[in-house]
Write an enzyme that holds these catalytic residues in place. Structure first.
Site, short mmCIF file in Angstrom:
data_model
loop_
_atom_site.label_atom_id
_atom_site.label_comp_id
_atom_site.label_asym_id
_atom_site.label_seq_id
_atom_site.Cartn_x
_atom_site.Cartn_y
_atom_site.Cartn_z
N THR A 147 0.86 -1.29 0.07
CA THR A 147 -0.04 0.04 -0.05
C THR A 147 0.85 1.48 -0.17
OG1 THR A 147 -0.24 -0.29 2.40
CG2 THR A 147 -2.06 -1.05 1.21
N GLY A 186 3.74 -3.41 7.74
CA GLY A 186 4.31 -3.68 9.22
C GLY A 186 5.58 -4.20 9.43
N GLU A 431 -6.16 -6.39 5.28
CA GLU A 431 -6.41 -7.62 4.50
C GLU A 431 -7.68 -7.47 3.65
OE1 GLU A 431 -3.90 -9.79 3.82
OE2 GLU A 431 -2.58 -8.80 5.65
#
Lengths: 663, 663
Positions: A147, A186, A431
């Protein structure tokens, strides 16, 4: 043990050990495996101090990060010593790792679940070998970067480019705009040193779509950034204090040709682009990830309801006529709220575990999805997308209600409820945004309706189940679901048809005009999946009392859905009439009292340790106030009798004023 | 300015200045006062650096506490310089103080709103004089201490004792049990040095009920605890990082006779207890506090929807047929969610401000409530309790939805949405648990039904309003609400009657059996109050375009309630039929498009500064990504290129392993 909670346990009709084994079998495949894993869990928690003993929820972000970092490594070591792969789906259940980490996650989840998996899935044989050899001989912490600050759901919209240079046989990575800076991955901020990076492949100014590249972010000697790479943490969030999420900016970062994962599409040294495989298998592999996520999300909910039910048995509030404060579990409003959560988590438990097993089965019989039929893939995609969305929608909704049901103390970090809500909240977005996912499901349902085929999974157990007395008991309810589904989908199809053919909208516009309703049909479709899975599992329970308790709980679940979630459509489409609806409500109120008798043992059956719950309110022994007070005393604000705030602010302010002022 | 948000502003039919003045007049009483206060706000924010410039949301708790502490003192000084009392209800609006503090609260709120107010209300003339003289000549930071670790809602259940000693003419305060330790009072942990303490008065072993005592917690020289007093912070919570909440344990703390606030009940030196006043006025004074809370809770929601609407205009996502990513405000599912929030905050705005004005008016004409009729008090209690509950229920529900509507970035602390959700969450519990409050409202409604009297407030504007064309337009909707109310209350009364007279339950049991339904009727009662207040204010808007925009928004609010919140009961009780319900849905979808045209200007009309919002996503200029990236770069995790986590954990771990291991 607290007398009230003991009384609840003594009054229950449920056989606890049997219920634990029953749930353990469903969760871990067999009772043997369940006991093996519980044994492993107990050994792990005796070796690695759980975060519940670390005053974790009182700490600052830096401290939380370091604790989770250390314990993640300790857990990896422990698993290695026990010859268990950290990738094993068994282990990743909250019940095992959570005995040490509570609802927190291992820092290296993306390394195993995304970085390594991507290489294995998308790499050629040569690449897999190459990267595994690097991973085996270096301390690689990988992540997955997709992203961007301006782009989320819409993968084709990504702006980061990987431009191929024929001369040097390299790709040059760039984030050409503010909106193209990678955002959110992450551990990409400060922890990871390698990543899979999704970027638009450009050859001779032509765009070949988004491909996957292996990129080194930081060097392995001192963890400093590689040339042209800027990464950083994105700052605080609505949760996940212990994890960094990163932003990553590439400026002319050069990586060799080999680093583009080339199983499905490759670039030849001379710059020729070639499609070499199907993306279908890629999508298929996401199914298991998503089903696992359903199981994880529902585990969170089961943690939260364990806390709320136990506390409701212990807490006493307001006076009855005799001047005694009843346990709050006595109150109808409390029962109505917490038992909805309890019945939901059981129903979703059966459904998500069925889905996991079913997909593993499909994977096995289709040679790692290589032989999967597109029609089956469509069906599995529809249900897994919808179930993921509804799992996290439910988890967020009910975890929040559980917090409210615990009153003021529910708002203390000592309750353990806060990080569950925070994870559920994030889970509604990560997700796949839940609304987007439900609309993907709905798109499939609409197509099926137009083609006149059934979108529902065919359950191998269905014909047998229909012969059971349990099914006969629930048949009228099931008929309501199925009738409602048929009527709703035909109503929506009709409306879309009329918007296009009468109002003159384009298909695209008509679709958008129906999306609020389409979300509804997707939810109902998921519910139908859930009730079939639930009934099948409950029917397989051989302990009579336990089956009865589960049956009551399941009927309650169904009644909540019929009288609350779907009631408007049910009545509007005359699936049931007003009198029936009233009777359903009366039946629901009656079942609240029955479920109340078993509620504590039904949450005990989840078999969580206190260290899984990390909760003063949810402690197994019910001694909640001691634990709450302990937590309070351990506040970092109490390190000195006089806080620096007084010394640094109020006292000098007072002196500066030189007047004996009042506020 | 971002081109998309500019386009939204240009396309709106709303006259922004007029709308601001209209809302300002309602909120602050007159346009003049509104402009005066906006001027004050601008001066304040130019003098005191707002928290939005302090990287506040990236800080740890200690740092947040110190910043709010400092700025609270600066704000007090600024107000004093401007001859404005910090107690002034005008000032306490989030719009003013919030320009510096965002959604955070002044640290001394309980000093002014609870400590001082309690002394003034419950103290005798002599006591008021005494304590004001102490406050004037010392640096007193007061708070209000009531709840205990084992006791919340039920005041009579408090266990802390104040035992009178005739010989020394002192009270001796004790927390005799774990459950009696005071828990939760704001600033009682480390900040306050004085408190009002609610404790059971004991004279000669006889319990005279809970009374209020002034107790010094810490000495004024060095802020150390007074003998026998132990206080501390209770640790982290689901929010309020910048505030300490305290636990307080009293062990033989001696205070003089004078310290029991004695306006309503007093102890004579010889130990005689005497009731000297009515508690009615005490309760009446809570009304204003509660109405102010409604206004505050709805301000939070308006902050949150300002952020969500602006971001929805700027954010682009997923492709349309032409391959362009539309603004997400284009999507029906997005509109459906955020406009429910927008229409709700407008409706509650009118209602809560009406209630504040109405209660001030009652206060004035009843000589500070001394002459209030018990029947009027009952009515005001019912509506203020219900509106408080529904304000925070709505705020929590929609603030959470707004966060989800902002996707991933909504979950970043930079969004500014997180502390709003956290405050809303707490607000559902503090100052009265929402379920308990709604049941108090319901108890009143049931009594009214039994006596055959109307529980609804009589609006002075009602007969005039009914003549308006606006009322005529909405009359059919209003009829639905009123018909539903009558049918529901009679259904519940009937059920209770039958539970007592046919099933043989006691009144107490029957009440409990009906509480789920009773909560529903209380909510509906609040809705009826809201729609009347809204219609009246909208009717008073003289700008034709603005009135039209507000009318569309209000109709949308009503349609959400009818098709969503009350639909099941509406259909079950045949208030409308299936075709009508379908038409209402179609009308709702149509209105979404109309409201979309004005949405951005409707949130601009709230007139918040960027420093009120503290949000990258809600910035007025729409340049959200710059601000989001700024926030990321300011993460405390980025202070060094290599985080200590690597240096302290991974590197030594790697070396310790002495093997080139892989994860």
């Amino acid at each position: 043990m607290n007398a009230d909670i003991l009384k609840e346990r003594n009054n229950s009709t449920v056989n606890l050990d049997h219920m634990k084994n029953f749930l353990g079998r469903i969760l871990y495949g067999s009772e043997e495996r369940f006991h093996e894993l519980m044994n492993l869990r107990d050994r792990m928690v005796s070796k690695i101090r759980p975060i519940s003993d670390e005053n974790f929820y009182n700490l600052d972000r830096d401290e939380k990060y370091e604790i989770i970092y250390r314990k993640s490594l300790e857990i990896f070591d422990f698993l290695k010593e026990n010859n268990i792969s950290p990738d094993s789906p068994d282990i990743n259940k909250l019940g095992i790792i959570g005995a040490v980490l509570g609802p927190e996650k291992i820092l290296f989840t993306l390394h195993t679940a995304a970085f390594k998996v991507s290489i294995d899935l998308w790499g050629t044989e040569e690449q897999v070998k190459h990267w595994h050899s690097i991973m085996n001989s270096n301390y690689v912490v990988g992540t997955y970067i997709q992203t961007e600050i301006g782009h989320g759901t819409f993968v084709r919209g990504l702006e980061t480019t990987a431009t191929y240079n024929k001369k040097t046989q390299e790709f040059i990575l760039n984030c050409p705009t503010l909106t193209s800076i990678k955002f959110w991955p992450g551990t990409a901020g400060i922890t990871a040193n390698f990543a899979i990076v999704m970027a638009k492949l450009i050859i001779d100014d032509k765009d070949y779509g988004v491909q996957a590249f292996v990129v080194q972010l930081r060097n392995l000697q001192d963890h400093k950034h590689m040339p042209g790479v800027e990464t950083g943490d994105i700052g605080k969030k609505g949760g996940f204090e212990s994890h960094d999420n990163g932003y990553v900016k590439f400026t002319n970062v050069r990586i060799p040709l080999l680093n583009m994962l080339a199983k499905n599409a490759c670039v030849h040294p001379d710059g020729r682009f070639e499609k070499t495989g199907s993306e279908l298998i890629m999508y298929a592999c996401m199914l298991l990830l998503r089903a696992g996520l359903c199981s994880f999300g529902n585990c969170l909910l089961s943690l939260s309801i364990t806390i709320a039910v136990r506390y409701s048995a212990v807490r006493r509030q307001t006076s009855n006529l005799e001047g005694i404060e009843p346990q709050i579990i006595e109150y109808q409003t409390q029962q109505y709220r917490i038992f909805q959560s309890l019945s939901t988590t059981y129903a979703y438990f059966f459904a998500s575990n069925y889905l996991v097993k079913h997909i593993i089965n499909v994977k096995n019989i289709t040679n790692n999805f290589a032989l999967i039929k597109p029609a089956d893939l469509g069906k599995l995609h529809a249900i897994s997308a919808g179930l993921k969305a509804q799992t996290f929608n439910s988890c967020l909704r009910f975890a929040q209600i559980n917090r409210l049901c615990c009153g003021g103390h529910g708002y203390s970090a000592a309750s353990g409820l806060i990080p569950i809500i925070q994870e559920a909240d994030a889970g509604c977005t990560y997700e796949g945004d839940n609304v987007v996912l439900l609309l993907q499901t709905a798109r499939y349902l609409l197509k099926c309706a137009q083609k006149g085929i059934s979108p529902h999974l065919e359950f191998s157990f269905q014909s047998e189940l229909k012969k059971s007395s349990l099914y006969k008991f629930f048949q009228a309810y099931f008929d309501i679901y199925h009738t409602l589904y048929d009527q709703l989908i035909s109503e929506i199809s009709g409306r879309m048809f009329s918007l296009v053919n009468e109002t003159g909208l384009t298909e695209y516009q008509a679709w958008n005009e129906c999306t609020v309703q389409l979300v509804q049909i997707a939810k109902l479709y998921v519910s139908i999946f859930i009730i079939w899975c639930s009934l099948s599992d409950i029917n397989s329970n051989v302990d009579k009392n336990n089956q009865e308790a589960l049956t009551e709980l399941f009927e309650l679940f169904v009644l909540y859905e019929i009288t609350e979630d779907y009631s408007t459509n049910i009545m509007r489409l005359s699936v049931v009439d007003a009198d029936q609806m009233k009777n359903f409500s009366e039946r629901l109120y009656l079942l609240l009292k029955k479920v109340r008798q078993n509620a504590v043992v039904l949450v005990d059956s989840f078999n969580y340790l206190d260290s899984n719950l990390c909760s003063a309110l949810g402690a197994h022994d019910g001694n909640v106030y001691e634990k709450l007070f302990d937590f309070a005393r351990n506040s970092k604000f109490n390190q000195k009798e006089v806080h620096d705030g007084y010394t640094n602010i109020l006292k000098p302010y007072f002196h500066r004023k030189k007047l004996r002022s009042h506020l």
